[in-house]
Structures are given as C-alpha cells and as structure tokens.
Motif scaffolding. Structure first.
Motif, mmCIF file in Angstrom:
data_model
loop_
_atom_site.group_PDB
_atom_site.id
_atom_site.type_symbol
_atom_site.label_atom_id
_atom_site.label_comp_id
_atom_site.label_asym_id
_atom_site.label_seq_id
_atom_site.Cartn_x
_atom_site.Cartn_y
_atom_site.Cartn_z
ATOM 1 N N ILE A 97 4.884 53.586 69.333
ATOM 2 C CA ILE A 97 5.332 54.872 69.894
ATOM 3 C C ILE A 97 6.853 54.943 69.926
ATOM 4 O O ILE A 97 7.460 55.963 69.601
ATOM 5 N N THR A 98 7.500 53.840 70.350
ATOM 6 C CA THR A 98 8.955 53.837 70.511
ATOM 7 C C THR A 98 9.672 53.371 69.250
ATOM 8 O O THR A 98 10.891 53.260 69.231
ATOM 9 N N LYS A 99 8.880 53.094 68.214
ATOM 10 C CA LYS A 99 9.411 52.701 66.913
ATOM 11 C C LYS A 99 10.186 51.383 66.925
ATOM 12 O O LYS A 99 10.984 51.119 66.027
ATOM 13 N N GLU B 95 8.632 61.257 71.483
ATOM 14 C CA GLU B 95 8.554 60.339 70.344
ATOM 15 C C GLU B 95 8.849 61.027 69.008
ATOM 16 O O GLU B 95 9.253 60.365 68.057
ATOM 17 N N ILE B 112 9.670 58.862 77.108
ATOM 18 C CA ILE B 112 8.896 58.949 75.862
ATOM 19 C C ILE B 112 7.477 58.426 76.086
ATOM 20 O O ILE B 112 6.489 59.034 75.668
ATOM 21 N N LEU B 113 7.381 57.291 76.762
ATOM 22 C CA LEU B 113 6.059 56.700 77.013
ATOM 23 C C LEU B 113 5.246 57.567 77.969
ATOM 24 O O LEU B 113 4.052 57.776 77.773
ATOM 25 N N HIS B 116 3.916 60.491 76.129
ATOM 26 C CA HIS B 116 2.878 60.132 75.147
ATOM 27 C C HIS B 116 1.503 60.054 75.801
ATOM 28 O O HIS B 116 0.510 60.490 75.246
ATOM 29 N N PHE B 117 1.467 59.436 76.991
ATOM 30 C CA PHE B 117 0.178 59.152 77.609
ATOM 31 C C PHE B 117 -0.324 60.224 78.575
ATOM 32 O O PHE B 117 -1.481 60.175 78.992
#
Lengths: 109, 134
Positions: A97-99, B95, B112-113, B116-117
C-alpha cells in the motif's frame, strides 16, 4: 526486544526474537538495539546485504515502516541492500500500500 | 444509533497499550471476522498515535478520547484530541497520490493506511471519525 545479529559471509541476518511487533509502543527500544547493529553492517567491507527476519513479527504500524525506510537509507549510503524475509500477509500488504516494497525486497512467509 | 462506550487517556505513548486492550475488549467482539481485528487495531492505533503525537504534542495534561457506535453494518470510531486538527494537506494524502518523495519520507503513511482500510474517514477539526464496514 532482543535482536540477534548473525554475520554469514556477505549477508547479515537480524532476527527479532522477543515481542511480536515493531510499532510506536516499542520503537525507541528497538532503535537503541538496532542502530549499533546497522552501523556495524554499514561499515563491514565484505557485507553487501542486511536481512531482517520478521518471522516473529505480527504487527507493524506506520512508525515501524518509517524505521525500515530509515534503515534502508542508511544502508544505501554504504552500498548495502535491505531484504525482509518471513513477512506475514498483513504486513506485506502494508508494504504494498505504501510502496515501500518498491525499493526494499519483501519475501512473505 | 447508540453511543456504547468511551475511553479517555493521557497523551503519552505508554497509554496506547491500555487503549488497545480496551479496544480488543469492547470492539473486537463486534467484528464478524477475526481477520478484521488486525485492521481495526492498525487504523485505531494510527489515529490515536496521531492524536497523541501531532494533535496534543505528547502534552500529558491533554487527553485523547475514543468512542464508538454501530450504525447499520458500520462501526463508527471517534478519536478526539485537543489540538488544531490535521492540516488540510495531510488530510488529502492517499495511496493513489504517493510520490517518490513520499515513499522515502520520514512520516505521512498513517493517513494513507487509515484511508486504505476504512470505508470512510471524516476530519472535523480536532475529531477524526473512522467508519469501517463489519
């Protein structure tokens, strides 16, 4: 959190042996133990690769990811690679996800 | 919709373990799948750390409050600190917009995390609301 450092020819393996996480709650302790190890690996002429064995690690948060990035950058300055092995599915997903997996090799369990 | 429970902790890193134990006691039983526990743990920890470190600057005289409620099949989690809120620039991170500079940055991955979730993330000044489908 105890880290065992094994140097085998061109590869240095760091195993996280206690605790099951690398996150905000234990990062300070991990860094205190890890920093001298990373410095030794960076300075070692015959060592070209540092391997982090994450077999015991089941949880990483963004601060743990940041620590791995910083280790990667430090090693890169001395032309060393960073490889992660025995990474669980969830953590592997975070790298995706964070590359972070763009520049750090991630091998799943 | 009903407010089920609320916990308030001081703004120190050592409070995170206590808070996450409370989360596992009160919120994990609400989940339909065990696999969701890791995800819930992560997004809440990211939000709480953000509140403690960036919102309240680890000032132990300031608190972070976490509460939750169920609405239909969604779990709503509210994290409130005493800061000025997450900056607009940081709120926009996700992301899809990660740059090469972001990949090697010191910070910024938490949002970002979380995004995403979570089904939905709402920023309301010093309050962060996470919505997860359970």
């Amino acid at each position: 959190m105890l880290l065992i450092n094994k140097i085998d020819q061109e590869k240095a393996v760091v195993l996280f042996t206690e605790g099951d996480r690398i996150d905000t709650t234990n990062l300070k302790t991990i860094k205190e133990q890890l920093n001298p190890i990373i410095n030794d690996i960076s300075d070692a002429n015959n060592c070209i690769e540092s391997v982090f064995d994450l077999d015991n690690i089941n949880f990483i948060d963004s601060s743990g990811l940041a620590m791995i990035i910083n280790v990667y950058k430090k090693l890169l300055e001395n032309d060393k690679r960073l490889v992660l092995i025995n990474v669980n599915e969830m953590i592997s997903n975070l790298f995706d996800i964070t590359k972070v997996n763009t520049f750090v090799e991630v091998n799943k369990r | 919709m009903s407010l089920l429970n609320k916990l308030t902790v001081q703004s120190k890193i050592s409070a995170i373990d206590v808070l996450m134990q409370w989360v596992s006691l009160h919120m994990f039983p609400l989940l339909k799948k065990k696999e969701q526990e890791d995800t819930l743990h992560l997004v809440i920890q990211e939000a709480v750390v953000n509140a403690i470190v960036h919102g309240n600057k680890e000032d132990e005289s300031k608190n972070v409050a976490i509460s939750y409620f169920l609405k239909d099949s969604d779990l709503h989690i509210i994290i409130e600190d005493e800061g000025d809120g997450i900056p607009k620039k940081a709120q926009k991170k996700d992301e899809k917009s990660i740059t090469s500079k972001d990949m090697l940055a010191e910070s910024g991955r938490g949002i970002i995390l979380i995004k995403h979730f979570c089904k939905e993330v709402n920023f309301k000044k010093n309050i962060l609301e996470l919505v997860l489908e359970i």
